[in-house]
Write a protein that holds these residues in place. Structure first.
Motif, PDB file in Angstrom:
ATOM      1  N   THR A  66      53.451  53.353  77.762  1.00  0.00           N
ATOM      2  CA  THR A  66      52.262  54.177  78.010  1.00  0.00           C
ATOM      3  C   THR A  66      52.548  55.214  79.090  1.00  0.00           C
ATOM      4  OG1 THR A  66      50.852  52.338  77.340  1.00  0.00           O
ATOM      5  CG2 THR A  66      49.799  54.138  78.532  1.00  0.00           C
ATOM      6  N   LYS A  67      53.258  54.820  80.125  1.00  0.00           N
ATOM      7  CA  LYS A  67      53.626  55.766  81.183  1.00  0.00           C
ATOM      8  C   LYS A  67      54.470  56.903  80.601  1.00  0.00           C
ATOM      9  CE  LYS A  67      55.990  56.184  85.606  1.00  0.00           C
ATOM     10  NZ  LYS A  67      56.825  55.531  86.613  1.00  0.00           N
ATOM     11  N   LYS A  68      55.392  56.554  79.748  1.00  0.00           N
ATOM     12  CA  LYS A  68      56.263  57.554  79.113  1.00  0.00           C
ATOM     13  C   LYS A  68      55.427  58.599  78.358  1.00  0.00           C
ATOM     14  CE  LYS A  68      60.042  57.366  75.701  1.00  0.00           C
ATOM     15  NZ  LYS A  68      60.863  56.387  74.972  1.00  0.00           N
ATOM     16  N   TYR A  69      54.463  58.131  77.562  1.00  0.00           N
ATOM     17  CA  TYR A  69      53.600  59.059  76.822  1.00  0.00           C
ATOM     18  C   TYR A  69      52.695  59.848  77.755  1.00  0.00           C
ATOM     19  CZ  TYR A  69      54.756  57.715  72.020  1.00  0.00           C
ATOM     20  OH  TYR A  69      55.390  57.520  70.818  1.00  0.00           O
ATOM     21  N   ALA A  70      52.145  59.204  78.786  1.00  0.00           N
ATOM     22  CA  ALA A  70      51.285  59.913  79.739  1.00  0.00           C
ATOM     23  C   ALA A  70      52.061  61.044  80.411  1.00  0.00           C
ATOM     24  CB  ALA A  70      50.733  58.930  80.771  1.00  0.00           C
ATOM     25  N   GLU A  71      53.315  60.772  80.764  1.00  0.00           N
ATOM     26  CA  GLU A  71      54.161  61.804  81.375  1.00  0.00           C
ATOM     27  C   GLU A  71      54.421  62.951  80.400  1.00  0.00           C
ATOM     28  OE1 GLU A  71      56.589  58.995  84.564  1.00  0.00           O
ATOM     29  OE2 GLU A  71      57.488  59.366  82.591  1.00  0.00           O
ATOM     30  N   MET A  72      54.654  62.617  79.137  1.00  0.00           N
ATOM     31  CA  MET A  72      54.866  63.664  78.124  1.00  0.00           C
ATOM     32  C   MET A  72      53.647  64.575  78.026  1.00  0.00           C
ATOM     33  SD  MET A  72      56.428  61.779  74.779  1.00  0.00           S
ATOM     34  CE  MET A  72      57.717  60.554  74.920  1.00  0.00           C
ATOM     35  N   VAL A  73      52.474  63.955  77.949  1.00  0.00           N
ATOM     36  CA  VAL A  73      51.232  64.716  77.806  1.00  0.00           C
ATOM     37  C   VAL A  73      50.996  65.575  79.038  1.00  0.00           C
ATOM     38  CG1 VAL A  73      48.715  64.527  77.617  1.00  0.00           C
ATOM     39  CG2 VAL A  73      50.190  63.086  76.182  1.00  0.00           C
ATOM     40  N   ALA A  74      51.129  64.986  80.215  1.00  0.00           N
ATOM     41  CA  ALA A  74      50.889  65.724  81.460  1.00  0.00           C
ATOM     42  C   ALA A  74      51.844  66.902  81.610  1.00  0.00           C
ATOM     43  CB  ALA A  74      51.012  64.780  82.656  1.00  0.00           C
ATOM     44  N   ASN A  81      52.739  54.332  63.458  1.00  0.00           N
ATOM     45  CA  ASN A  81      51.601  55.198  63.150  1.00  0.00           C
ATOM     46  C   ASN A  81      51.298  55.237  61.656  1.00  0.00           C
ATOM     47  OD1 ASN A  81      51.875  56.027  65.941  1.00  0.00           O
ATOM     48  ND2 ASN A  81      50.734  57.848  65.373  1.00  0.00           N
ATOM     49  N   GLU A  82      52.308  55.034  60.834  1.00  0.00           N
ATOM     50  CA  GLU A  82      52.125  55.080  59.383  1.00  0.00           C
ATOM     51  C   GLU A  82      51.238  53.946  58.867  1.00  0.00           C
ATOM     52  OE1 GLU A  82      55.210  55.381  60.875  1.00  0.00           O
ATOM     53  OE2 GLU A  82      55.196  57.560  60.639  1.00  0.00           O
ATOM     54  N   ALA A  83      51.040  52.904  59.648  1.00  0.00           N
ATOM     55  CA  ALA A  83      50.160  51.799  59.264  1.00  0.00           C
ATOM     56  C   ALA A  83      48.722  52.206  59.592  1.00  0.00           C
ATOM     57  CB  ALA A  83      50.561  50.521  59.988  1.00  0.00           C
ATOM     58  N   LYS A  97      32.062  59.748  68.962  1.00  0.00           N
ATOM     59  CA  LYS A  97      32.055  60.793  69.998  1.00  0.00           C
ATOM     60  C   LYS A  97      33.293  60.834  70.893  1.00  0.00           C
ATOM     61  CE  LYS A  97      29.580  59.152  74.072  1.00  0.00           C
ATOM     62  NZ  LYS A  97      28.377  59.141  74.855  1.00  0.00           N
ATOM     63  N   LEU A  98      34.056  59.751  70.938  1.00  0.00           N
ATOM     64  CA  LEU A  98      35.224  59.741  71.823  1.00  0.00           C
ATOM     65  C   LEU A  98      36.506  60.070  71.071  1.00  0.00           C
ATOM     66  CD1 LEU A  98      34.807  56.544  74.022  1.00  0.00           C
ATOM     67  CD2 LEU A  98      34.357  58.908  74.645  1.00  0.00           C
ATOM     68  N   PRO A  99      37.196  61.103  71.491  1.00  0.00           N
ATOM     69  CA  PRO A  99      38.512  61.347  70.904  1.00  0.00           C
ATOM     70  C   PRO A  99      39.424  60.167  71.251  1.00  0.00           C
ATOM     71  CG  PRO A  99      37.726  63.278  72.107  1.00  0.00           C
ATOM     72  CD  PRO A  99      36.821  62.137  72.448  1.00  0.00           C
ATOM     73  N   HIS A 100      40.057  59.598  70.240  1.00  0.00           N
ATOM     74  CA  HIS A 100      40.941  58.451  70.459  1.00  0.00           C
ATOM     75  C   HIS A 100      42.214  58.653  69.644  1.00  0.00           C
ATOM     76  CE1 HIS A 100      37.969  57.514  67.328  1.00  0.00           C
ATOM     77  NE2 HIS A 100      38.935  56.865  66.706  1.00  0.00           N
ATOM     78  N   PHE A 101      43.321  58.281  70.261  1.00  0.00           N
ATOM     79  CA  PHE A 101      44.633  58.554  69.699  1.00  0.00           C
ATOM     80  C   PHE A 101      45.494  57.302  69.800  1.00  0.00           C
ATOM     81  CE2 PHE A 101      42.755  62.271  71.590  1.00  0.00           C
ATOM     82  CZ  PHE A 101      42.925  63.254  70.635  1.00  0.00           C
ATOM     83  N   TYR A 102      46.305  57.082  68.787  1.00  0.00           N
ATOM     84  CA  TYR A 102      47.253  55.976  68.809  1.00  0.00           C
ATOM     85  C   TYR A 102      48.658  56.559  68.779  1.00  0.00           C
ATOM     86  CZ  TYR A 102      49.979  51.887  67.648  1.00  0.00           C
ATOM     87  OH  TYR A 102      50.914  50.894  67.674  1.00  0.00           O
ATOM     88  N   MET A 103      49.538  55.987  69.592  1.00  0.00           N
ATOM     89  CA  MET A 103      50.926  56.439  69.647  1.00  0.00           C
ATOM     90  C   MET A 103      51.840  55.232  69.536  1.00  0.00           C
ATOM     91  SD  MET A 103      50.464  59.070  72.790  1.00  0.00           S
ATOM     92  CE  MET A 103      48.997  60.090  72.853  1.00  0.00           C
ATOM     93  N   GLN A 104      52.591  55.203  68.439  1.00  0.00           N
ATOM     94  CA  GLN A 104      53.529  54.087  68.297  1.00  0.00           C
ATOM     95  C   GLN A 104      54.522  54.142  69.434  1.00  0.00           C
ATOM     96  OE1 GLN A 104      55.200  54.918  64.388  1.00  0.00           O
ATOM     97  NE2 GLN A 104      57.112  55.574  65.307  1.00  0.00           N
ATOM     98  N   ALA A 105      54.881  52.973  69.921  1.00  0.00           N
ATOM     99  CA  ALA A 105      55.734  52.937  71.103  1.00  0.00           C
ATOM    100  C   ALA A 105      56.862  51.927  70.951  1.00  0.00           C
ATOM    101  CB  ALA A 105      54.894  52.609  72.336  1.00  0.00           C
ATOM    102  N   ASP A 135      58.048  58.579  70.232  1.00  0.00           N
ATOM    103  CA  ASP A 135      58.565  59.914  69.964  1.00  0.00           C
ATOM    104  C   ASP A 135      57.514  60.924  70.425  1.00  0.00           C
ATOM    105  OD1 ASP A 135      59.002  62.450  68.362  1.00  0.00           O
ATOM    106  OD2 ASP A 135      60.707  61.268  67.658  1.00  0.00           O
ATOM    107  N   LYS A 136      57.972  62.017  70.969  1.00  0.00           N
ATOM    108  CA  LYS A 136      57.080  63.062  71.473  1.00  0.00           C
ATOM    109  C   LYS A 136      56.087  63.538  70.406  1.00  0.00           C
ATOM    110  CE  LYS A 136      57.474  67.266  74.198  1.00  0.00           C
ATOM    111  NZ  LYS A 136      58.421  68.194  74.818  1.00  0.00           N
ATOM    112  N   LYS A 137      56.487  63.497  69.141  1.00  0.00           N
ATOM    113  CA  LYS A 137      55.600  63.991  68.076  1.00  0.00           C
ATOM    114  C   LYS A 137      54.302  63.188  67.986  1.00  0.00           C
ATOM    115  CE  LYS A 137      57.719  61.394  64.277  1.00  0.00           C
ATOM    116  NZ  LYS A 137      58.523  61.513  63.066  1.00  0.00           N
ATOM    117  N   TYR A 138      54.317  61.927  68.432  1.00  0.00           N
ATOM    118  CA  TYR A 138      53.102  61.111  68.370  1.00  0.00           C
ATOM    119  C   TYR A 138      52.105  61.476  69.465  1.00  0.00           C
ATOM    120  CZ  TYR A 138      55.923  58.637  65.041  1.00  0.00           C
ATOM    121  OH  TYR A 138      56.711  58.352  63.963  1.00  0.00           O
ATOM    122  N   ALA A 139      52.553  62.202  70.468  1.00  0.00           N
ATOM    123  CA  ALA A 139      51.659  62.684  71.523  1.00  0.00           C
ATOM    124  C   ALA A 139      51.056  64.042  71.163  1.00  0.00           C
ATOM    125  CB  ALA A 139      52.408  62.788  72.841  1.00  0.00           C
TER     126      ALA A 139
END
Length: 177
Positions: A14-22, A85-87, A106-114, A161-165
């Motif tokens: 999760t930290k890895k993805y948060a860093e990518m997004v930030a 993510n394909e599941a 109402k809440l944007p929600h995202f899943y990122m395979q990790a 993978d960065k593409k999931y973010a």
């Protein structure tokens, strides 16, 4: 718009993805344990990232309650896990089990395979996963979810993978600077 990306991370995915997004949206990144209602109130948009743990979006209720008590205008959540993510049906079911009808709408929600890192897991989590793997291997009639889950918990792996973010990055890029 001021954006805060905050996260809870036990094994680093999760930290890895948060860093990518930030990095992509050039916003503030902060570990969730350092965030308060007052901190959230300093931002227009709050993004909370966490892991899927035992079928739950770990810490979501607390983070969302803090957001509701803050003056931030928008809230989004992303969860990471070992399910690919394909599941899509399994991921959709996971969100339906964690967000109520209003939140889903109402809440944007995202899943990122990790992935899964037995090496970085706490002993209790590791034991729980190994027991689940053993139980799943003995189960005869398996649903699609059960088959995917059984495959996902066999051992450590990293399918992040960065593409999931990118969907979250695109959502955040839609806000004016």
């Amino acid at each position: 718009m001021k954006i805060l990306v905050t996260y809870k991370s036990k094994t680093g995915f999760t930290k890895k993805y948060a860093e990518m997004v930030a990095e992509e949206v050039e916003c503030t990144l902060m570990e969730f344990k350092k965030v308060s209602v007052a901190t959230m109130s300093e931002y227009d948009v709050v993004v909370f990232g966490t892991r899927m743990h035992a079928g739950f979006v770990d810490g979501f209720k607390k983070a969302y309650k803090m957001y509701q008590e803050s003056t931030a205008k928008e809230f989004a959540v992303f969860a990471t896990g070992g399910m690919p993510n394909e599941a899509e049906d399994v991921v959709k079911e996971m969100w339906h089990n964690n967000l109520n009808t209003e939140e889903l709408a109402k809440l944007p929600h995202f899943y990122m395979q990790a992935g899964l890192s037995y090496e970085k897991m706490a002993f209790g989590d590791k034991l729980m996963m190994k027991m689940a793997a053993k139980m799943m291997s003995k189960q005869e009639a398996k649903s699609d979810y059960d088959r995917e889950f059984a495959k996902a918990i066999q051992g450590s792996y990293d399918i992040s993978d960065k593409k999931y973010a990118e969907p979250l990055v695109a959502y955040l890029a839609s806000f004016p600077n």
